[in-house]
Design a protein around this motif. Structure first.
Motif: not given
Ligand SMILES: Cc1cc2nc3c(=O)[nH]c(=O)nc-3n(C[C@H](O)[C@H](O)[C@H](O)COP(=O)(O)O)c2cc1C
Length: 337
Positions: A39-40, A43, A137, A139, A141, A210, A282-283, A285, A324, A326
Motif C-alpha cells: 500500500p502507499s 497509491n 491484502r 485497503t 473504505h 485509486l 484502512h489508514p 492520514s 487497485t 500498480r
Molecule cells: C502511508 C499511507 C497513508 C494512507 N492514507 C490513506 C488515507 O488517508 N485515506 C485512505 O483512504 N487510504 C489511505 N491509504 C491507503 C492507500 O490509499 C492504499 O494503500 C492505496 O490506494 C493502494 O490500495 P490497496 O491498499 O488496496 O492496495 C494510505 C496508505 C499508506 C501506506
C-alpha cells in the motif's frame, strides 16, 4: 510515469514461477514483484529499485511524492517501509535471509538497502501465513460492522511490533474514538479547503490510481478539483472513525526516515496479519498531515514523548473490494546496476 501502464495484472502472481535455478539477480527481481503490491498513500507507489546481485537498493522517487498532502515525506517513507516489508516476507518465503540498512537518504542515495543471503533461517519476527496475504491484502473504505476484534486477534496484531522504536496503540474507548473523529472532521475541512490539496488528490484520482474505471476517474478528478467537498468528507470520515471497533495508531520514538520506514514495515506486517484473520484495514492520514492536529492526536491517544506516525481503522466488512492497480515492476526498476 505513464498512467496507461497502471495495471491490476500484477496481482496475478504465481509463486511457481520463482526462478529457482536463475541467478541471484533474477531471483531478487522476482521478489520485487511482491514489493510493488504494497500500500502507499494515494497509491502513489513512490519507490524505485536497483538490483545488483543480492543487493537491493530502495530509492524514493520524488516525482511521485505528494508534495502538498505529505509536506514532510512521512507518508512517502511509510509507504517505502511497506514495500520493504513485502520484499522481506517474500525473501524469507523463498529461503533467503536478509539484512536491512537504513540510510539517511541524501540526494540520490538509497533510503534503504536490503541484502539477501543464502542462510534462510526464519527470523521469527512475524506471525505465520503472511506470504499468502501479499496478493490478498487491500485497503477497505467501508463502514465496519460493530463487532469488536477478539483478544486473540488483538494479540496477533501486537506481536507484529518487534522493532524497538515503534509502538502500537489500539484504541477502543468510545470517548477517545469520538474525539479522534472530531479531529478527523476538522482536518478534512482544512485539507479540502486547500485548492492545491484538491488538485493533487484529483490528479491521482484522474489517472485511475485509486482503482476507478477511466470515466469515473476523470469525473472524480473534475469534481474534487473544482468543489470543496470538505463537509461531506468530514461527515463521512468522522463516522468511519467513530464506528470502527478499533483504531490503530503507530508511534515512534524519533521522527527520522528510519523510524518512519520501520513504522511502515510494522503497518504492512500488521495489515497482512489482519487480512489473514479476515480483519479489514484502512489508514486515515488527514489528521497526521496537519502538524497541529498530529500533536492533538498524540495528546488524545496519550502517546507521551512518542510521535504519531500512522493512524488506521480495523474491523470487519463483507463488502468485496477490488485490488487497485500498480505500475509494473519494469517501470520502477532502475536499469543502472
Ligand atoms: C502511508 C499511507 C497513508 C494512507 N492514507 C490513506 C488515507 O488517508 N485515506 C485512505 O483512504 N487510504 C489511505 N491509504 C491507503 C492507500 O490509499 C492504499 O494503500 C492505496 O490506494 C493502494 O490500495 P490497496 O491498499 O488496496 O492496495 C494510505 C496508505 C499508506 C501506506
Amino acid at each position: 510515469m505513464n498512467s496507461s501502464e497502471l495495471t491490476t495484472a500484477v496481482w496475478e502472481l504465481d509463486e511457481d514461477e520463482f526462478p529457482s535455478d536463475g541467478s541471484i539477480q533474477e531471483r531478487a527481481r522476482f521478489l520485487l514483484r511482491y514489493a510493488i503490491l504494497a500500500p502507499s498513500s494515494h497509491n502513489s507507489q513512490p519507490w524505485r529499485f536497483a538490483v545488483r546481485d543480492g543487493r537491493i537498493r530502495i530509492f524514493a522517487d520524488d516525482a511521485r511524492w505528494l508534495e502538498v498532502a505529505d509536506h514532510d515525506k512521512r507518508e512517502l517513507q511509510i509507504s517505502l517501509g511497506c514495500a520493504i516489508e513485502n520484499l522481506c516476507i517474500a525473501a524469507e518465503h523463498f529461503g533467503f535471509g536478509y539484512r536491512i540498512e537504513y540510510n539517511d537518504a541524501g540526494d540520490g542515495a538509497p533510503i534503504a538497502t536490503v541484502t539477501l543471503h543464502s542462510d534462510g533461517t526464519p527470523s521469527n519476527i512475524r506471525p505465520p501465513g503472511l506470504f499468502d496475504q501479499l496478493t490478498e491484502r487491500y485497503t477497505s473504505h467501508d463502514l465496519f460492522e460493530e463487532r469488536s476484534l477478539p483478544q486473540s486477534t488483538r494479540d496477533i496484531l501486537r506481536q507484529c511490533v518487534v522493532e524497538d522504536d515503534v509502538s502500537l496503540h489500539l484504541i477502543e474507548d468510545s470517548d477517545q474514538k469520538r474525539s479522534i473523529g472530531e479531529l478527523q472532521a476538522a482536518a478534512d475541512l482544512r485539507q479540502m479547503d486547500d485548492r492545491e490539496y484538491r488538485k493533487e488528490l484529483g490528479y491521482w484520482l484522474g489517472i485511475g490510481a485509486l482503482g476507478q474505471p477511466w470515466l469515473m476517474a476523470r469525473i472524480s478528478q473534475a469534481v474534487v478539483t473544482a468543489f470543496d467537498l470538505g463537509d461531506r468528507e468530514s461527515r463521512n470520515n468522522s463516522k468511519l472513525i467513530r464506528n470502527a471497533p478499533v483504531l490503530g495508531l503507530l508511534v515512534t520514538e524519533t521522527d527520522d526516515p528510519a523510524a518512519r520506514i520501520k513504522a511502515g514495515q510494522v503497518y504492512e506486517r500488521l495489515a497482512l496479519a489482519a487480512s489473514a484473520n479476515s480483519v479489514a484495514t484502512h489508514p486515515m492520514s488527514q489528521i497526521l498531515e496537519r502538524p497541529e492536529k498530529r500533536d492533538e492526536l498524540g495528546a488524545l491517544a496519550e502517546t507521551g514523548d512518542d510521535v504519531p506516525q500512522h493512524l488506521f481503522r480495523l474491523g470487519y466488512t463483507d463488502e468485496p473490494t477490488d485490488h487497485t492497480p500498480r505500475w509494473p515492476l519494469e517501470t520502477v526498476l532502475s536499469t543502472q546496476p
